[in-house]
Design a protein around this motif. Structure first.
Motif, PDB file in Angstrom:
ATOM      1  N   MET A 331       0.825  -1.201   0.000  1.00  0.00           N
ATOM      2  CA  MET A 331       0.000   0.000   0.000  1.00  0.00           C
ATOM      3  C   MET A 331       0.867   1.262   0.000  1.00  0.00           C
ATOM      4  SD  MET A 331      -3.255  -0.632  -0.219  1.00  0.00           S
ATOM      5  CE  MET A 331      -2.587  -1.675  -1.542  1.00  0.00           C
ATOM      6  N   ASP A 332       1.988   1.234   0.711  1.00  0.00           N
ATOM      7  CA  ASP A 332       2.874   2.399   0.724  1.00  0.00           C
ATOM      8  C   ASP A 332       3.570   2.572  -0.625  1.00  0.00           C
ATOM      9  OD1 ASP A 332       2.179   3.012   3.313  1.00  0.00           O
ATOM     10  OD2 ASP A 332       3.852   1.921   4.207  1.00  0.00           O
ATOM     11  N   VAL A 333       3.898   1.472  -1.278  1.00  0.00           N
ATOM     12  CA  VAL A 333       4.491   1.561  -2.611  1.00  0.00           C
ATOM     13  C   VAL A 333       3.478   2.118  -3.607  1.00  0.00           C
ATOM     14  CG1 VAL A 333       5.360   0.201  -4.565  1.00  0.00           C
ATOM     15  CG2 VAL A 333       6.221  -0.239  -2.251  1.00  0.00           C
ATOM     16  N   CYS A 334       2.224   1.697  -3.496  1.00  0.00           N
ATOM     17  CA  CYS A 334       1.183   2.176  -4.413  1.00  0.00           C
ATOM     18  C   CYS A 334       0.868   3.655  -4.184  1.00  0.00           C
ATOM     19  CB  CYS A 334      -0.086   1.346  -4.247  1.00  0.00           C
ATOM     20  SG  CYS A 334       0.048  -0.355  -4.828  1.00  0.00           S
ATOM     21  N   GLY A 335       1.053   4.122  -2.969  1.00  0.00           N
ATOM     22  CA  GLY A 335       0.765   5.519  -2.671  1.00  0.00           C
ATOM     23  C   GLY A 335      -0.720   5.781  -2.510  1.00  0.00           C
ATOM     24  N   ALA A 336      -1.086   7.057  -2.627  1.00  0.00           N
ATOM     25  CA  ALA A 336      -2.483   7.450  -2.393  1.00  0.00           C
ATOM     26  C   ALA A 336      -3.442   6.752  -3.332  1.00  0.00           C
ATOM     27  CB  ALA A 336      -2.618   8.967  -2.516  1.00  0.00           C
ATOM     28  N   GLY A 337      -2.984   6.428  -4.549  1.00  0.00           N
ATOM     29  CA  GLY A 337      -3.864   5.759  -5.509  1.00  0.00           C
ATOM     30  C   GLY A 337      -4.314   4.394  -5.041  1.00  0.00           C
ATOM     31  N   GLY A 338      -3.550   3.790  -4.131  1.00  0.00           N
ATOM     32  CA  GLY A 338      -3.934   2.481  -3.622  1.00  0.00           C
ATOM     33  C   GLY A 338      -5.176   2.512  -2.760  1.00  0.00           C
ATOM     34  N   MET A 339      -5.631   3.704  -2.386  1.00  0.00           N
ATOM     35  CA  MET A 339      -6.837   3.834  -1.568  1.00  0.00           C
ATOM     36  C   MET A 339      -8.111   3.797  -2.398  1.00  0.00           C
ATOM     37  SD  MET A 339      -5.601   4.040   1.471  1.00  0.00           S
ATOM     38  CE  MET A 339      -7.008   4.615   2.431  1.00  0.00           C
ATOM     39  N   LEU A 340      -7.979   3.846  -3.719  1.00  0.00           N
ATOM     40  CA  LEU A 340      -9.144   3.887  -4.600  1.00  0.00           C
ATOM     41  C   LEU A 340      -9.414   2.518  -5.197  1.00  0.00           C
ATOM     42  CD1 LEU A 340      -8.341   7.214  -6.522  1.00  0.00           C
ATOM     43  CD2 LEU A 340      -9.846   6.905  -4.537  1.00  0.00           C
ATOM     44  N   ALA A 341     -10.674   2.096  -5.170  1.00  0.00           N
ATOM     45  CA  ALA A 341     -11.056   0.834  -5.789  1.00  0.00           C
ATOM     46  C   ALA A 341     -10.815   0.907  -7.288  1.00  0.00           C
ATOM     47  CB  ALA A 341     -12.514   0.513  -5.503  1.00  0.00           C
ATOM     48  N   ALA A 342     -10.439  -0.229  -7.861  1.00  0.00           N
ATOM     49  CA  ALA A 342     -10.125  -0.263  -9.286  1.00  0.00           C
ATOM     50  C   ALA A 342     -11.352  -0.054 -10.152  1.00  0.00           C
ATOM     51  CB  ALA A 342      -9.455  -1.592  -9.629  1.00  0.00           C
ATOM     52  N   GLY A 343     -12.533  -0.354  -9.642  1.00  0.00           N
ATOM     53  CA  GLY A 343     -13.758  -0.205 -10.417  1.00  0.00           C
ATOM     54  C   GLY A 343     -14.976  -0.375  -9.544  1.00  0.00           C
ATOM     55  N   GLU A 344     -16.142  -0.147 -10.124  1.00  0.00           N
ATOM     56  CA  GLU A 344     -17.409  -0.274  -9.402  1.00  0.00           C
ATOM     57  C   GLU A 344     -17.871  -1.717  -9.403  1.00  0.00           C
ATOM     58  OE1 GLU A 344     -18.888   2.024  -7.793  1.00  0.00           O
ATOM     59  OE2 GLU A 344     -17.757   3.796  -8.418  1.00  0.00           O
ATOM     60  N   PRO A 345     -18.629  -2.136  -8.381  1.00  0.00           N
ATOM     61  CA  PRO A 345     -18.925  -1.389  -7.156  1.00  0.00           C
ATOM     62  C   PRO A 345     -17.801  -1.495  -6.116  1.00  0.00           C
ATOM     63  CG  PRO A 345     -20.068  -3.464  -7.111  1.00  0.00           C
ATOM     64  CD  PRO A 345     -19.362  -3.419  -8.438  1.00  0.00           C
ATOM     65  N   TYR A 346     -17.002  -2.578  -6.227  1.00  0.00           N
ATOM     66  CA  TYR A 346     -15.948  -2.780  -5.241  1.00  0.00           C
ATOM     67  C   TYR A 346     -14.907  -3.712  -5.854  1.00  0.00           C
ATOM     68  CZ  TYR A 346     -13.816  -3.688  -0.626  1.00  0.00           C
ATOM     69  OH  TYR A 346     -12.948  -3.785   0.447  1.00  0.00           O
ATOM     70  N   GLU A 347     -14.365  -3.290  -6.969  1.00  0.00           N
ATOM     71  CA  GLU A 347     -13.374  -4.096  -7.670  1.00  0.00           C
ATOM     72  C   GLU A 347     -11.990  -3.737  -7.141  1.00  0.00           C
ATOM     73  OE1 GLU A 347     -11.511  -4.631 -12.144  1.00  0.00           O
ATOM     74  OE2 GLU A 347     -13.483  -3.694 -11.898  1.00  0.00           O
ATOM     75  N   LEU A 348     -11.270  -4.717  -6.663  1.00  0.00           N
ATOM     76  CA  LEU A 348      -9.960  -4.501  -6.063  1.00  0.00           C
ATOM     77  C   LEU A 348      -8.858  -4.993  -6.994  1.00  0.00           C
ATOM     78  CD1 LEU A 348     -10.698  -5.799  -2.444  1.00  0.00           C
ATOM     79  CD2 LEU A 348     -10.864  -3.450  -3.282  1.00  0.00           C
ATOM     80  N   ASP A 349      -7.698  -4.321  -6.930  1.00  0.00           N
ATOM     81  CA  ASP A 349      -6.557  -4.850  -7.674  1.00  0.00           C
ATOM     82  C   ASP A 349      -5.800  -5.835  -6.784  1.00  0.00           C
ATOM     83  OD1 ASP A 349      -4.811  -3.456  -5.949  1.00  0.00           O
ATOM     84  OD2 ASP A 349      -4.654  -1.745  -7.322  1.00  0.00           O
ATOM     85  N   ALA A 350      -4.741  -6.430  -7.330  1.00  0.00           N
ATOM     86  CA  ALA A 350      -4.031  -7.487  -6.614  1.00  0.00           C
ATOM     87  C   ALA A 350      -3.424  -6.984  -5.312  1.00  0.00           C
ATOM     88  CB  ALA A 350      -2.939  -8.068  -7.507  1.00  0.00           C
TER      89      ALA A 350
END
Length: 388
Positions: A331-350
């Motif tokens: 999460m720290d490597v991803c930065g602030a963007g890691g706080m956002l879901a990849a898509g609706e309604p709750y699609e997560l990345d790896a």
């Protein structure tokens, strides 16, 4: 080329030839937090493996396995992980119940249940944890009473992995009224498809539902489906937990290493590696995964003797804590963007799935607290933890 290298090459060649065609899209699918992915297709793959003799490779030949040595089993699990082959759907039967029956089951139990595991015809789940007895297995309240030629089971289990897909469940239940702690427990084999068994999926932080609550309301199983003697289920259950931390964990380490290498690549690409603190944490993670592997190899002496000893608890703490911290680092490597879901309604990345699901690593399969107690009492000889 020695025998182990030949075996490794055979495994590698078979996987390369068979992870193709209808199975080509299964690479990398499934696993913790992702067990819902292509489950039917992965079951078909499991049966394809079975037909070729690649399930239960470490089991004795007389029980349908290949009789592979410890070194050959390590080679199999490592090559399977290196090929990014799909997560196994028969793991609980193959790695937990099967070895327990081989070691402690009656011949008629072995004949009845082992072939179904080898062929991936029957899937299993583990009925241990309860709402008030998680890592403290001796506190189970689920009870079973003898009724003629059957056991009648009543109670609740929780965090039961893949119960919604399982055909059978091995259940630790209290069969001696008035008994407490580890006394009076029995290890029962219970069919899932019957009146009196209700499975309720638990939605996780990842949005998926591989864990379940299981309610037994006068569910039944035949009196012969008790492993070990009635009332001696604690010893059988402990043997199963030992097998759970066996050779297959070496393949797990390969997966961990792949996750770390991919995270390092991301850190280099997005500039996170320019931060000296991030670089230091990545380096520490690399040292950690090496330590996990060396400890797992050391543990194989216990596996060769029949089941891992207390050193398996060291391994559980190491990998569970390391993997949870890797999720935080991701999460720290991803930065602030890691706080956002990849898509609706709750699609997560790896990386988001890794972070969320790895929060449970230090809890399931024996919490860190319980593992530390085992090390303290059985390795260091410290006094037992006070109990109410």
């Amino acid at each position: 080329m020695n025998a182990v290298e030949e075996f490794r090459a055979e495994v590698r060649d078979w996987l390369a030839a068979n992870l193709s065609g209808e199975f080509a899209g299964l690479q990398g699918r499934g696993g913790p937090g992702r067990e819902h992915e292509l489950f039917a297709e992965r079951l078909a793959w499991e049966r394809h493996m079975a037909a070729a003799g690649w399930t239960c490779v470490g089991w004795p030949k007389e029980h349908g396995g290949r009789g592979a040595t410890i070194e050959e089993q390590v080679a199999f699990h490592e090559e399977y992980a290196l090929a990014d082959a799909p997560a196994r759907v028969g793991h609980i039967g193959e790695q937990l119940l099967g070895p327990t029956l081989v070691a402690l089951g009656l011949p008629e139990q072995q004949r009845r249940f082992l072939p179904g595991i080898v062929a991936a015809r029957e899937l299993w789940c583990q009925g241990y944890s309860e709402p008030d007895a998680g890592s403290d297995l001796a506190g189970v309240r689920t009870r079973a009473e003898r009724d003629g030629e059957e056991w009648v089971i009543t109670g609740q289990k929780i965090w039961t992995s893949l119960a919604h897909e399982a055909d059978w469940c091995f259940v630790v239940a209290r069969t001696e009224p008035g008994s407490t702690r580890h006394r009076g427990l029995s290890y029962l084999l219970v069919p899932m498809d019957q009146p009196g068994v209700e499975v309720r999926p638990i939605t996780q932080l990842t949005g998926t539902c591989e864990f379940n609550e299981v309610f037994f309301d006068a569910a039944r199983t035949h009196v012969s489906h008790v492993v070990g003697e009635p009332g001696e289920g604690w010893q059988v259950a402990m043997a199963t937990l030992g097998f759970e931390r066996g050779v297959s964990t070496l393949g797990q380490q390969v997966g961990f290493r792949r996750e770390l290498e991919t995270l390092i690549d991301l850190a280099v690409r997005n500039g996170a590696a320019d931060d000296p603190l991030i670089r230091d944490r990545l380096a520490r993670a690399w040292v950690g995964v090496e330590t996990i592997r060396f400890n797992a190899l050391r543990m194989l002496d216990g596996v060769a003797a029949g089941a891992p000893g207390p050193e398996a608890s060291i391994g559980k703490i190491l990998w569970a804590t390391w993997h949870r911290e890797l999720g935080e680092l991701a999460m720290d490597v991803c930065g602030a963007g890691g706080m956002l879901a990849a898509g609706e309604p709750y699609e997560l990345d790896a990386w988001q799935r890794l972070f969320l699901f790895s929060r449970s690593d230090t809890i399931y399969a024996g919490s860190n607290e319980i593992q530390r107690n085992i090390i303290a009492e059985r390795v260091l000889g410290l006094p037992k933890e006070p109990r109410p």
